[in-house]
Write a protein that holds these residues in place. Structure first.
Motif, PDB file in Angstrom:
ATOM      1  N   LEU A 216       0.852  -1.190   0.000  1.00 19.31           N
ATOM      2  CA  LEU A 216       0.000   0.000   0.000  1.00 19.31           C
ATOM      3  C   LEU A 216       0.887   1.239   0.000  1.00 19.31           C
ATOM      4  N   GLU A 217       2.068   1.110   0.596  1.00 22.08           N
ATOM      5  CA  GLU A 217       3.138   2.096   0.407  1.00 22.08           C
ATOM      6  C   GLU A 217       4.182   1.436  -0.477  1.00 22.08           C
ATOM      7  N   MET A 218       4.585   2.146  -1.520  1.00 24.41           N
ATOM      8  CA  MET A 218       5.606   1.589  -2.387  1.00 24.41           C
ATOM      9  C   MET A 218       6.983   1.932  -1.826  1.00 24.41           C
ATOM     10  N   PRO A 219       7.784   0.916  -1.454  1.00 29.83           N
ATOM     11  CA  PRO A 219       9.105   1.230  -0.906  1.00 29.83           C
ATOM     12  C   PRO A 219      10.012   1.868  -1.962  1.00 29.83           C
ATOM     13  N   THR A 220      10.916   2.707  -1.503  1.00 32.31           N
ATOM     14  CA  THR A 220      11.859   3.345  -2.425  1.00 32.31           C
ATOM     15  C   THR A 220      12.888   2.326  -2.906  1.00 32.31           C
ATOM     16  N   SER A 221      13.359   1.498  -1.975  1.00 33.69           N
ATOM     17  CA  SER A 221      14.287   0.442  -2.369  1.00 33.69           C
ATOM     18  C   SER A 221      14.162  -0.706  -1.372  1.00 33.69           C
ATOM     19  N   GLY A 222      14.826  -1.807  -1.693  1.00 37.01           N
ATOM     20  CA  GLY A 222      14.735  -2.980  -0.832  1.00 37.01           C
ATOM     21  C   GLY A 222      13.764  -3.995  -1.387  1.00 37.01           C
ATOM     22  N   LYS A 223      13.716  -5.133  -0.724  1.00 34.32           N
ATOM     23  CA  LYS A 223      12.883  -6.229  -1.213  1.00 34.32           C
ATOM     24  C   LYS A 223      11.916  -6.694  -0.139  1.00 34.32           C
TER      25      LYS A 223
ATOM     26  N   GLU B  68       6.153 -15.545   0.845  1.00 33.09           N
ATOM     27  CA  GLU B  68       5.976 -16.929   0.394  1.00 33.09           C
ATOM     28  C   GLU B  68       6.918 -17.259  -0.757  1.00 33.09           C
ATOM     29  N   GLY B  69       8.162 -16.781  -0.646  1.00 30.49           N
ATOM     30  CA  GLY B  69       9.172 -17.101  -1.637  1.00 30.49           C
ATOM     31  C   GLY B  69       9.177 -16.206  -2.864  1.00 30.49           C
ATOM     32  N   HIS B  70       8.220 -15.274  -2.975  1.00 30.81           N
ATOM     33  CA  HIS B  70       8.187 -14.388  -4.136  1.00 30.81           C
ATOM     34  C   HIS B  70       8.642 -12.991  -3.730  1.00 30.81           C
ATOM     35  N   ASP B  71       9.438 -12.387  -4.600  1.00 28.56           N
ATOM     36  CA  ASP B  71       9.802 -10.990  -4.369  1.00 28.56           C
ATOM     37  C   ASP B  71       8.658 -10.117  -4.892  1.00 28.56           C
ATOM     38  N   ILE B  72       7.815  -9.644  -3.983  1.00 31.14           N
ATOM     39  CA  ILE B  72       6.622  -8.919  -4.457  1.00 31.14           C
ATOM     40  C   ILE B  72       6.938  -7.484  -4.880  1.00 31.14           C
ATOM     41  N   THR B  73       8.135  -6.994  -4.581  1.00 31.32           N
ATOM     42  CA  THR B  73       8.491  -5.655  -5.051  1.00 31.32           C
ATOM     43  C   THR B  73       8.924  -5.677  -6.515  1.00 31.32           C
TER      44      THR B  73
END
Lengths: 247, 242
Positions: free
Chosen positions: A57-64, A68-73
């Motif tokens: 709901l907040e989009m991170p500036t960086s990072g992952k 459940e094993g998926h990188d959702i970013t």
């Protein structure tokens, strides 16, 4: 990487004003399946931002964020699919005012999980019975008290069979006498083994139900530990100051 | 007294009965209703598209991660803004005449040209009404929808728009009343609508009072009837919340 983690953040950062304000500053947190993690901290410490970035709901500036094993970013991941598995409860309930309680709860499973109307309603009624609101299934949100609204909001999220529940200060907007009924629902949920991440000011709840407490300060993780460690023997000076002011 | 009454009777005969002059009003009313009805449809269609583009731009532009999509949306938003600025910044009569004398110079289908001109004009106002309705819905509603797993469009259709529609209904009804009355300038392109019909009678009989009042009363009745209709709809929509 810990394989037991259901959800894990790696160097999560959220900046505003071109980096002048750091709402989140390299947050690394892992939440195991079945664990209840309570996030505490002074206002403006980034705890809500942290919780809200877990389902983007907040989009991170960086990072992952690994869920459940998926990188959702990752751009290519289908965030809508992942959100179905992450229930969220808001401070201000955010029930849909133009739908009654039953419709509030069944619209998502019917439209997204392709559940039949009958199946969804049975599930919803079952959940309503468990939180003592079966007789309010036809009421509209405007007819409910704050505590009732929040209980409906919790079961609305549960209707999607989530793997983790995110709570964003669920009792902060409630009258004091209604806090208990909502906390009871959350305690039962924890007992049933639901993975939960709660941002809260209810220190009693944190002590009683939390498996781990995270103290956040100025966008960083100040201290992590069991409730016993944090509340009786805090290591960080800021944690000590904060706990002194709230306890 | 009796004399005055007889005088009015004669005037009524002169203005409406003689040479079937009532037909100017009746046919004019038909044209007015036809223009209004289709212009409303065009207005709503344009308004919804523009409102969708503009509110999507305002709400999501910061969270779009794909560059091409971002620029495309910005471009669409830019086009919408040009449309809104021009249409709302110039008088509808001028727009109507430009449509008739310049853009559709080769066509002589006045009714269609009027429908297009009024529809395109109304679309700008409808767009801003709908957009304000969408923006008035608390961001928490969108967040709740998205957190359940609905995508942006589903969230709009199931959650935001039904609530927004209820909020903007009075403003929307007002816009349609304005549109109905605005079509009275159709006479500028020699279209015989209700107003022009009354004016033609006035020109024939040299009596201004009767035909113009008749025209005014007809507009008034239509507006009152429409207002009633909207009130009923509004009450029905509110009921679902109590």
């Amino acid at each position: 990487m810990n394989d037991n983690y259901l959800i894990e953040t790696k160097d999560l950062c959220k900046y505003y004003n071109d980096g002048k304000i750091k709402a989140l500053d390299n947050v690394n947190i892992g939440v195991e399946k079945g664990e209840v993690v309570v996030v505490i901290g002074p206002s403006g410490s980034g705890k809500s931002t942290f919780l809200r970035s877990l389902n983007l709901l907040e989009m991170p500036t960086s990072g992952k964020i690994i869920f459940e094993g998926h990188d959702i970013t990752n751009h290519k991941s289908n965030i809508n699919k992942h959100r179905q598995k992450m229930g969220m409860v808001f401070q201000h309930f955010n029930l849909f005012p133009h739908m009654n309680v039953l419709k509030n709860m069944t619209i998502a499973p019917i439209k997204l999980l392709k559940m039949s109307k009958q199946e969804a309603e049975e599930k919803a009624m079952d959940l309503l019975r468990r939180v003592g609101l079966a007789d309010r299934s036809n009421a509209y949100p405007s007819q409910l008290s704050g505590g009732q609204k929040q209980r409906v909001a919790i079961v609305r999220a549960l209707c999607m069979n989530p793997d983790v529940m995110l709570f964003d200060e669920p009792t902060s907007a409630l009258d004091p006498e209604m806090v208990g009924e909502v906390l009871d629902v959350m305690k039962n949920l924890a007992k049933e083994g639901m993975t939960m991440v709660c941002v809260t000011h209810e220190m009693g709840f944190a002590k009683e139900v939390g498996d781990r407490v995270i103290f956040m300060d100025e966008g960083m993780v100040g201290e992590v530990g069991t409730p016993d460690q944090i509340f009786s023997d805090p290591q960080n000076l800021r944690t000590k100051q904060f706990l002194q002011s709230v306890l | 007294m009796q004399e005055w009454f007889l005088d009015q009777k004669d005037k009524f005969y002169l203005n409406f009965i003689k040479d079937d002059r009532w037909r100017y009003l009746w046919d004019g009313l038909g044209v007015t209703l036809q223009i209004t009805f289709f212009a409303v449809l065009i207005g709503i269609a344009i308004g919804m598209v523009i409102a969708a583009i503009k509110s999507t731009h305002d709400k999501t532009i910061d969270s779009i991660r794909i560059k091409i999509l971002k620029y495309f949306l910005k471009f669409l938003n830019f086009l919408c803004n040009i449309y809104l600025t021009i249409i709302r910044g110039t008088p509808v009569v001028v727009q109507l005449m430009i449509a008739y004398y310049i853009i559709f110079q080769s066509s002589n289908n006045k009714v269609t040209i009027a429908i297009l001109a009024f529809g395109i004009n109304s679309g700008a106002y409808v767009a801003e009404i709908i957009r304000s309705g969408i923006m008035s819905i608390d961001a928490g509603q969108t967040e709740a929808g998205r957190s359940l797993g609905f995508n942006y469009i589903q969230t709009m259709f199931y959650i935001v728009i039904p609530q927004a529609f209820k909020n903007v209904l009075p403003a929307l009804a007002n816009e349609f009343i304005v549109l109905l009355k605005e079509t009275s300038v159709s006479g500028y392109i020699a279209l015989q609508d209700l107003t022009k019909g009354g004016d033609i009678i006035r020109g024939r009989t040299f009596d201004a009072f009767m035909p113009l009042f008749a025209v005014a009363v007809i507009y008034l009745i239509m507006v009152i009837f429409f207002t009633k209709l909207v009130n009923i709809l509004e009450r029905r929509l509110r009921k679902s919340e109590r």
